[in-house]
Design a protein around this motif. Sequence first.
Motif, short mmCIF file in Angstrom:
data_model
loop_
_atom_site.label_atom_id
_atom_site.label_comp_id
_atom_site.label_asym_id
_atom_site.label_seq_id
_atom_site.Cartn_x
_atom_site.Cartn_y
_atom_site.Cartn_z
N ASP A 40 0.83 -1.20 0.00
CA ASP A 40 0.00 0.00 0.00
C ASP A 40 0.87 1.26 0.00
O ASP A 40 2.10 1.20 -0.02
CB ASP A 40 -1.00 -0.01 1.16
CG ASP A 40 -0.35 0.13 2.53
OD1 ASP A 40 0.83 0.55 2.62
OD2 ASP A 40 -1.02 -0.20 3.53
N ASP A 41 0.22 2.40 0.05
CA ASP A 41 0.94 3.68 -0.05
C ASP A 41 1.82 3.97 1.14
O ASP A 41 2.71 4.82 1.08
CB ASP A 41 -0.07 4.83 -0.22
CG ASP A 41 -0.77 4.80 -1.57
OD1 ASP A 41 -0.21 4.20 -2.51
OD2 ASP A 41 -1.88 5.35 -1.67
N GLN A 42 1.59 3.28 2.27
CA GLN A 42 2.43 3.46 3.46
C GLN A 42 3.56 2.44 3.54
O GLN A 42 4.30 2.40 4.52
CB GLN A 42 1.57 3.36 4.73
CG GLN A 42 0.73 4.60 5.02
CD GLN A 42 -0.41 4.76 4.05
OE1 GLN A 42 -1.17 3.82 3.81
NE2 GLN A 42 -0.53 5.95 3.48
N GLU A 336 1.83 0.28 -10.60
CA GLU A 336 1.37 1.66 -10.47
C GLU A 336 -0.07 1.74 -9.98
O GLU A 336 -0.64 2.83 -9.89
CB GLU A 336 1.51 2.38 -11.80
CG GLU A 336 2.98 2.55 -12.22
CD GLU A 336 3.14 3.49 -13.39
OE1 GLU A 336 2.12 3.82 -14.06
OE2 GLU A 336 4.29 3.90 -13.66
N GLY A 337 -0.69 0.59 -9.66
CA GLY A 337 -2.01 0.60 -9.05
C GLY A 337 -3.16 0.23 -9.96
O GLY A 337 -4.31 0.18 -9.50
N SER A 352 -8.00 2.71 -11.14
CA SER A 352 -6.92 2.94 -10.19
C SER A 352 -7.27 2.40 -8.81
O SER A 352 -8.42 2.48 -8.36
CB SER A 352 -6.64 4.44 -10.08
OG SER A 352 -5.64 4.70 -9.13
N ARG A 354 -5.28 1.94 -4.64
CA ARG A 354 -4.22 2.52 -3.82
C ARG A 354 -3.08 1.54 -3.59
O ARG A 354 -2.20 1.80 -2.77
CB ARG A 354 -4.79 3.00 -2.49
CG ARG A 354 -5.26 1.91 -1.54
CD ARG A 354 -5.84 2.50 -0.25
NE ARG A 354 -6.24 1.49 0.72
CZ ARG A 354 -5.44 0.99 1.65
NH1 ARG A 354 -4.18 1.39 1.72
NH2 ARG A 354 -5.90 0.09 2.50
N HIS A 356 0.17 -1.02 -4.90
CA HIS A 356 1.17 -1.36 -5.89
C HIS A 356 1.16 -2.88 -6.01
O HIS A 356 1.67 -3.58 -5.13
CB HIS A 356 2.55 -0.86 -5.45
CG HIS A 356 2.56 0.59 -5.07
ND1 HIS A 356 2.60 1.60 -6.02
CD2 HIS A 356 2.50 1.21 -3.87
CE1 HIS A 356 2.58 2.77 -5.41
NE2 HIS A 356 2.51 2.57 -4.10
#
Length: 365
Positions: A40-42, A336-337, A352, A354, A356
């Motif tokens: 994830d983004d974190q 890239e999601g 899209s 969130r 990867h």
Amino acid sequence: MTLNRRTFLTALAGSSLALTVPGPLAAASLPERFAAARKDDQGNYSAALFDLERGDIREVLLPARGHDVALRPGGSEWVAFARRPGRFGVAVPMDARKPVWFSARPGRHFYGHGVFSADGRLLYTTENDYVGGRGVIGVRDAAAGYRQIGEIPSHGIGPHDLALLSDKRTLVVANGGIQTHPDRRREELNLADMEPSLAYVDLETGDLLERHGHPDELRRLSIRHLTVAGNDIVAFGCQYRGDADDLPPLMGFHRRGETLTVIPAPEETQLTLKNYIGSVTADSDGSVVAASAPKGGVVTYWDPKARRFLGSCSLRDGCGLAPTHKGATFLLTSGEGWLLSGSADGLGPRHSTRFHWDNHAILVR
């Protein structure tokens, strides 16, 4: 983020609100469920069972990056594997039962892939015996908490992917041919004399049935991922460890008793592949094979019976592939999601998320 085992298990209860996919793609794929690893983004790693209407059905947090997922015959659970040189695996039931964690034995690590026996009783995993400098296939009892009960040789170095033929007894293994050691990180230790091969192994005895390698001029063409298409044709993708200016063919096809062939894509497409195939899978009836080239941002399509290139489409960092219920059509995932459908005729709408998405995906139902 530091996660312990208790944290993982706590996070498993119920569904996770993680994936949002707009309606058009969901409506087209309502009955289908998939599983894949991701980040994830974190920077948190996980693997998830999801459909394209509701998003996540079940998520499991992972201690490090995952790679591939295997479905147990009968559909009772799926297993996610650590990426090389990771040592963890986790079996996740389809219902609310707790996941079962297991690990490679000392002196071994996983290569990220596994396959079940036809009856679902045993799990076979590709592993590195990095002390002995050889490839092995770990054998685990799925009904006993994935306790390891043995191992058989992969008959090569660096076994990566594997699959079961239709006789339910023959295992085909992609031996990448590259020696590594976890203390040397991802350094490749034997490029000058690497010997990639496609090996057919008898599961009952561990005996080598057939082994096929490349000619000397293609010695650095590492065989990494494979799929079994119709009529037990094995399609495999390669990653080249030679001069970047070389443009060797990257897609191979083989059937037992025949000659191994590696064929190029048309010149314009071949240039875009960047000497790297990332994932290979067959469609729902085994008549079309998709192969991704994430470094080049390309997904290619092939006729395995005719050993013929069918077409390609562009998807940046697109690697994960799974068949759908529609013949010759695949779910494509991107680092890239993106999630979208693709075929030799083109791409569906891009949606899209969130996440990867990692290298692989599977169709669960």
